[in-house]
Write an enzyme that holds these catalytic residues in place. Structure first.
Site, PDB file in Angstrom:
ATOM      1  N   ASP A 187       0.863  -1.191   0.000  1.00  0.00           N
ATOM      2  CA  ASP A 187       0.000   0.000   0.000  1.00  0.00           C
ATOM      3  C   ASP A 187       0.893   1.232   0.000  1.00  0.00           C
ATOM      4  O   ASP A 187       1.757   1.373   0.865  1.00  0.00           O
ATOM      5  CB  ASP A 187      -0.896  -0.010   1.239  1.00  0.00           C
ATOM      6  CG  ASP A 187      -1.900  -1.154   1.190  1.00  0.00           C
ATOM      7  OD1 ASP A 187      -2.635  -1.255   0.199  1.00  0.00           O
ATOM      8  OD2 ASP A 187      -1.920  -1.968   2.135  1.00  0.00           O
ATOM      9  N   LYS A 232       0.135  10.164   0.691  1.00  0.00           N
ATOM     10  CA  LYS A 232       0.056  11.466   1.374  1.00  0.00           C
ATOM     11  C   LYS A 232       1.093  11.527   2.490  1.00  0.00           C
ATOM     12  O   LYS A 232       1.237  10.574   3.261  1.00  0.00           O
ATOM     13  CB  LYS A 232      -1.330  11.659   1.989  1.00  0.00           C
ATOM     14  CG  LYS A 232      -2.405  11.839   0.940  1.00  0.00           C
ATOM     15  CD  LYS A 232      -3.739  12.107   1.598  1.00  0.00           C
ATOM     16  CE  LYS A 232      -4.826  12.132   0.532  1.00  0.00           C
ATOM     17  NZ  LYS A 232      -6.134  11.758   1.049  1.00  0.00           N
TER      18      LYS A 232
HETATM   19  C1  LIG Z   1      -1.629  -2.833  -2.906  1.00  0.00           C
HETATM   20  S1  LIG Z   1      -1.886  -4.431  -2.295  1.00  0.00           S
HETATM   21  C2  LIG Z   1      -0.819  -5.477  -3.294  1.00  0.00           C
HETATM   22  C3  LIG Z   1      -1.154  -6.938  -3.172  1.00  0.00           C
HETATM   23  C4  LIG Z   1      -0.242  -7.894  -3.957  1.00  0.00           C
HETATM   24  N1  LIG Z   1       1.101  -7.908  -3.427  1.00  0.00           N
HETATM   25  C5  LIG Z   1      -0.232  -7.540  -5.416  1.00  0.00           C
HETATM   26  O1  LIG Z   1       0.787  -6.999  -5.881  1.00  0.00           O
HETATM   27  O2  LIG Z   1      -1.253  -7.786  -6.099  1.00  0.00           O
HETATM   28  C6  LIG Z   1      -0.996  -4.405  -0.755  1.00  0.00           C
HETATM   29  C7  LIG Z   1      -1.420  -5.504   0.182  1.00  0.00           C
HETATM   30  O3  LIG Z   1      -0.613  -5.494   1.355  1.00  0.00           O
HETATM   31  C8  LIG Z   1      -1.429  -5.868   2.441  1.00  0.00           C
HETATM   32  N2  LIG Z   1      -0.778  -5.403   3.681  1.00  0.00           N
HETATM   33  C9  LIG Z   1      -0.659  -4.132   4.099  1.00  0.00           C
HETATM   34  N3  LIG Z   1      -0.064  -4.089   5.296  1.00  0.00           N
HETATM   35  C10 LIG Z   1       0.230  -5.379   5.627  1.00  0.00           C
HETATM   36  C11 LIG Z   1       0.834  -5.976   6.762  1.00  0.00           C
HETATM   37  N4  LIG Z   1       1.258  -5.253   7.802  1.00  0.00           N
HETATM   38  N5  LIG Z   1       0.968  -7.316   6.780  1.00  0.00           N
HETATM   39  C12 LIG Z   1       0.536  -8.065   5.734  1.00  0.00           C
HETATM   40  N6  LIG Z   1      -0.056  -7.539   4.642  1.00  0.00           N
HETATM   41  C13 LIG Z   1      -0.208  -6.217   4.594  1.00  0.00           C
HETATM   42  C14 LIG Z   1      -2.763  -5.191   2.134  1.00  0.00           C
HETATM   43  O4  LIG Z   1      -3.842  -5.789   2.811  1.00  0.00           O
HETATM   44  C15 LIG Z   1      -2.867  -5.374   0.634  1.00  0.00           C
HETATM   45  O5  LIG Z   1      -3.577  -6.526   0.258  1.00  0.00           O
END
Ligand SMILES: C[S@@+](CC[C@H](N)C(=O)[O-])C[C@H]1O[C@@H](n2cnc3c(N)ncnc32)[C@H](O)[C@@H]1O
Length: 218
Positions: free
Chosen positions: A124, A128
Protein backbone atom coordinates in the site's frame (compact mmCIF):
# COMPACT_ATOMS: atom_id res chain seq x y z
CA UNK A 1 -0.08 1.42 13.41
CA UNK A 2 -2.07 -0.15 10.59
CA UNK A 3 -0.20 -0.42 7.31
CA UNK A 4 -3.24 -1.76 5.44
CA UNK A 5 -6.69 -0.48 4.48
CA UNK A 6 -9.88 -2.51 4.52
CA UNK A 7 -9.75 -6.11 5.71
CA UNK A 8 -13.02 -7.09 4.02
CA UNK A 9 -14.86 -5.63 1.05
CA UNK A 10 -17.37 -8.21 -0.10
CA UNK A 11 -18.88 -11.44 1.09
CA UNK A 12 -16.66 -14.42 0.42
CA UNK A 13 -17.71 -16.70 -2.42
CA UNK A 14 -19.24 -19.87 -0.92
CA UNK A 15 -16.41 -22.12 -2.15
CA UNK A 16 -13.84 -19.80 -0.58
CA UNK A 17 -15.80 -19.63 2.67
CA UNK A 18 -15.63 -23.44 2.81
CA UNK A 19 -11.84 -23.31 2.32
CA UNK A 20 -11.59 -20.94 5.32
CA UNK A 21 -13.10 -23.71 7.44
CA UNK A 22 -11.41 -26.71 5.84
CA UNK A 23 -8.06 -25.78 4.23
CA UNK A 24 -6.95 -22.74 6.25
CA UNK A 25 -6.79 -24.53 9.64
CA UNK A 26 -4.47 -27.14 8.12
CA UNK A 27 -1.99 -24.59 6.72
CA UNK A 28 -2.34 -21.71 9.20
CA UNK A 29 0.81 -20.36 10.82
CA UNK A 30 0.41 -20.91 14.60
CA UNK A 31 -0.66 -17.67 16.27
CA UNK A 32 1.79 -17.65 19.16
CA UNK A 33 4.99 -19.17 20.41
CA UNK A 34 8.31 -19.49 18.67
CA UNK A 35 8.08 -19.90 14.93
CA UNK A 36 10.58 -22.07 13.10
CA UNK A 37 9.57 -21.97 9.41
CA UNK A 38 11.16 -25.34 8.72
CA UNK A 39 9.10 -26.95 11.47
CA UNK A 40 6.02 -25.87 9.45
CA UNK A 41 7.16 -28.12 6.60
CA UNK A 42 9.61 -30.80 7.68
CA UNK A 43 12.13 -31.42 4.92
CA UNK A 44 11.81 -27.93 3.42
CA UNK A 45 15.07 -26.88 1.77
CA UNK A 46 14.35 -23.15 2.05
CA UNK A 47 11.86 -20.76 3.64
CA UNK A 48 10.48 -17.58 2.06
CA UNK A 49 8.13 -14.90 3.37
CA UNK A 50 5.69 -12.87 1.26
CA UNK A 51 4.13 -9.88 3.01
CA UNK A 52 0.81 -8.60 1.64
CA UNK A 53 0.22 -11.30 -0.96
CA UNK A 54 -3.07 -9.73 -2.12
CA UNK A 55 -4.90 -12.38 -4.18
CA UNK A 56 -1.99 -14.79 -3.77
CA UNK A 57 -1.15 -15.24 -7.47
CA UNK A 58 2.58 -14.59 -7.05
CA UNK A 59 2.81 -16.69 -3.89
CA UNK A 60 0.97 -19.65 -5.42
CA UNK A 61 2.97 -19.64 -8.66
CA UNK A 62 6.26 -19.39 -6.79
CA UNK A 63 5.15 -22.24 -4.55
CA UNK A 64 4.35 -24.38 -7.61
CA UNK A 65 7.78 -23.62 -9.09
CA UNK A 66 9.60 -24.33 -5.81
CA UNK A 67 7.94 -27.34 -4.16
CA UNK A 68 10.87 -27.87 -1.74
CA UNK A 69 10.52 -24.34 -0.37
CA UNK A 70 8.02 -23.47 2.34
CA UNK A 71 6.43 -20.09 1.61
CA UNK A 72 4.92 -18.15 4.50
CA UNK A 73 2.30 -15.69 3.31
CA UNK A 74 0.72 -12.93 5.41
CA UNK A 75 -2.29 -10.87 4.36
CA UNK A 76 -5.01 -9.23 6.47
CA UNK A 77 -7.42 -8.64 3.54
CA UNK A 78 -9.81 -11.58 3.89
CA UNK A 79 -11.02 -11.63 0.29
CA UNK A 80 -7.34 -11.91 -0.70
CA UNK A 81 -6.87 -14.82 1.69
CA UNK A 82 -9.97 -16.46 0.15
CA UNK A 83 -8.50 -16.06 -3.32
CA UNK A 84 -5.13 -17.46 -2.17
CA UNK A 85 -6.85 -20.47 -0.59
CA UNK A 86 -8.51 -21.15 -3.94
CA UNK A 87 -5.14 -21.03 -5.75
CA UNK A 88 -3.55 -23.32 -3.15
CA UNK A 89 -6.45 -25.77 -3.37
CA UNK A 90 -6.66 -25.80 -7.16
CA UNK A 91 -2.87 -26.09 -7.52
CA UNK A 92 -2.69 -28.91 -4.95
CA UNK A 93 0.06 -26.89 -3.25
CA UNK A 94 1.39 -28.33 0.01
CA UNK A 95 4.20 -25.83 0.68
CA UNK A 96 2.30 -22.63 1.54
CA UNK A 97 1.55 -21.56 5.12
CA UNK A 98 -0.75 -18.62 5.78
CA UNK A 99 -1.37 -15.95 8.36
CA UNK A 100 -4.61 -14.05 7.75
CA UNK A 101 -3.42 -10.86 9.41
CA UNK A 102 -0.60 -8.40 9.93
CA UNK A 103 2.82 -9.77 8.97
CA UNK A 104 4.75 -7.83 11.59
CA UNK A 105 3.90 -9.97 14.66
CA UNK A 106 4.84 -13.05 12.59
CA UNK A 107 8.11 -11.44 11.57
CA UNK A 108 8.93 -10.73 15.23
CA UNK A 109 8.51 -14.40 16.10
CA UNK A 110 10.81 -15.69 13.38
CA UNK A 111 14.23 -16.83 14.55
CA UNK A 112 17.39 -15.04 13.41
CA UNK A 113 18.69 -16.19 10.03
CA UNK A 114 15.68 -18.38 9.28
CA UNK A 115 14.66 -17.18 5.78
CA UNK A 116 16.23 -17.24 2.34
CA UNK A 117 13.93 -14.63 0.81
CA UNK A 118 11.46 -11.88 1.71
CA UNK A 119 9.03 -10.38 -0.83
CA UNK A 120 7.15 -7.10 -0.48
CA UNK A 121 5.35 -6.57 -3.79
CA UNK A 122 3.32 -3.42 -4.44
CA UNK A 123 2.72 -2.55 -0.79
CA UNK A 124 0.00 0.00 0.00
CA UNK A 125 1.65 3.24 -1.14
CA UNK A 126 0.24 5.71 1.43
CA UNK A 127 1.26 8.61 -0.85
CA UNK A 128 0.06 11.47 1.37
CA UNK A 129 2.84 12.81 3.59
CA UNK A 130 0.72 12.52 6.74
CA UNK A 131 0.12 8.80 6.06
CA UNK A 132 3.67 7.77 5.28
CA UNK A 133 4.22 6.51 8.80
CA UNK A 134 1.78 3.74 7.86
CA UNK A 135 4.09 2.41 5.15
CA UNK A 136 5.16 -1.14 5.75
CA UNK A 137 8.76 -0.27 4.95
CA UNK A 138 10.29 1.61 7.85
CA UNK A 139 13.83 1.44 9.22
CA UNK A 140 12.56 -1.00 11.88
CA UNK A 141 10.99 -3.37 9.33
CA UNK A 142 14.20 -3.41 7.33
CA UNK A 143 16.28 -4.26 10.39
CA UNK A 144 13.85 -7.10 11.12
CA UNK A 145 14.35 -8.39 7.55
CA UNK A 146 18.11 -8.30 8.12
CA UNK A 147 17.69 -10.23 11.36
CA UNK A 148 15.56 -13.01 9.86
CA UNK A 149 17.44 -13.34 6.56
CA UNK A 150 20.31 -15.76 6.28
CA UNK A 151 23.61 -14.39 5.01
CA UNK A 152 23.18 -14.34 1.23
CA UNK A 153 19.39 -14.10 1.68
CA UNK A 154 17.44 -11.64 -0.43
CA UNK A 155 14.73 -9.02 0.01
CA UNK A 156 12.71 -7.99 -3.05
CA UNK A 157 10.66 -4.79 -3.00
CA UNK A 158 8.55 -3.71 -5.96
CA UNK A 159 6.39 -0.61 -6.30
CA UNK A 160 4.90 1.54 -9.02
CA UNK A 161 5.07 4.66 -6.86
CA UNK A 162 8.25 6.71 -7.43
CA UNK A 163 8.24 8.20 -3.98
CA UNK A 164 7.89 4.80 -2.25
CA UNK A 165 10.80 3.40 -4.29
CA UNK A 166 12.95 6.38 -3.25
CA UNK A 167 11.74 6.03 0.37
CA UNK A 168 12.69 2.36 0.52
CA UNK A 169 15.99 2.81 -1.24
CA UNK A 170 16.98 5.65 1.08
CA UNK A 171 16.26 3.55 4.16
CA UNK A 172 17.79 0.36 2.76
CA UNK A 173 21.01 2.14 1.82
CA UNK A 174 21.25 3.36 5.42
CA UNK A 175 20.82 -0.22 6.68
CA UNK A 176 24.29 -1.79 6.92
CA UNK A 177 22.80 -5.28 6.76
CA UNK A 178 21.48 -4.80 3.20
CA UNK A 179 23.33 -4.44 -0.08
CA UNK A 180 21.48 -3.18 -3.15
CA UNK A 181 22.20 -5.54 -6.02
CA UNK A 182 21.68 -3.10 -8.91
CA UNK A 183 24.65 -2.22 -11.11
CA UNK A 184 22.79 -0.50 -13.93
CA UNK A 185 19.37 1.05 -14.57
CA UNK A 186 17.93 -2.06 -16.18
CA UNK A 187 18.51 -3.91 -12.91
CA UNK A 188 15.68 -1.91 -11.33
CA UNK A 189 13.69 -1.06 -14.47
CA UNK A 190 13.35 -4.59 -15.84
CA UNK A 191 11.53 -7.31 -13.92
CA UNK A 192 13.88 -10.01 -12.55
CA UNK A 193 13.68 -13.26 -14.51
CA UNK A 194 11.81 -15.03 -11.71
CA UNK A 195 9.26 -12.25 -11.14
CA UNK A 196 5.58 -13.15 -11.52
CA UNK A 197 3.23 -10.32 -12.44
CA UNK A 198 0.82 -9.58 -9.61
CA UNK A 199 -2.84 -8.61 -9.78
CA UNK A 200 -2.17 -5.14 -8.39
CA UNK A 201 0.71 -4.65 -10.83
CA UNK A 202 -1.66 -5.25 -13.74
CA UNK A 203 -3.92 -2.43 -12.54
CA UNK A 204 -1.19 0.18 -13.17
CA UNK A 205 -2.44 2.46 -10.40
CA UNK A 206 0.88 4.04 -9.52
CA UNK A 207 2.69 7.01 -11.03
CA UNK A 208 5.50 5.06 -12.72
CA UNK A 209 6.35 1.74 -14.33
CA UNK A 210 7.21 -0.85 -11.68
CA UNK A 211 10.56 -0.38 -9.95
CA UNK A 212 12.25 -3.59 -8.80
CA UNK A 213 14.64 -3.26 -5.86
CA UNK A 214 16.58 -6.36 -4.90
CA UNK A 215 18.78 -6.43 -1.82
CA UNK A 216 21.08 -9.04 -0.34
CA UNK A 217 22.02 -9.60 3.25
CA UNK A 218 25.80 -9.80 2.86
C1 LIG B 1 -1.63 -2.83 -2.91
S1 LIG B 1 -1.89 -4.43 -2.30
C2 LIG B 1 -0.82 -5.48 -3.29
C3 LIG B 1 -1.15 -6.94 -3.17
C4 LIG B 1 -0.24 -7.89 -3.96
N1 LIG B 1 1.10 -7.91 -3.43
C5 LIG B 1 -0.23 -7.54 -5.42
O1 LIG B 1 0.79 -7.00 -5.88
O2 LIG B 1 -1.25 -7.79 -6.10
C6 LIG B 1 -1.00 -4.41 -0.75
C7 LIG B 1 -1.42 -5.50 0.18
O3 LIG B 1 -0.61 -5.49 1.36
C8 LIG B 1 -1.43 -5.87 2.44
N2 LIG B 1 -0.78 -5.40 3.68
C9 LIG B 1 -0.66 -4.13 4.10
N3 LIG B 1 -0.06 -4.09 5.30
C10 LIG B 1 0.23 -5.38 5.63
C11 LIG B 1 0.83 -5.98 6.76
N4 LIG B 1 1.26 -5.25 7.80
N5 LIG B 1 0.97 -7.32 6.78
C12 LIG B 1 0.54 -8.06 5.73
N6 LIG B 1 -0.06 -7.54 4.64
C13 LIG B 1 -0.21 -6.22 4.59
C14 LIG B 1 -2.76 -5.19 2.13
O4 LIG B 1 -3.84 -5.79 2.81
C15 LIG B 1 -2.87 -5.37 0.63
O5 LIG B 1 -3.58 -6.53 0.26
Amino acid sequence: MRSYGRIKSRTLKPAQAVLFDTLLPTIAIPVDGPLDPRALMPGAKAAWLEIGFGGGEHMAQQAARHPDTVILGCEPFLNGVGSALRHIDQGGLTNVRLHAGDARPVLERLPDESLERVFVLFPDPWPKARHQKRRLVQAETLSEFVRVLKPGGRFRFVTDWKDYAAWTLERALREPGLRWLADEADDWRVAPADHITTRYEEKRLGDTAPIFLEFERP
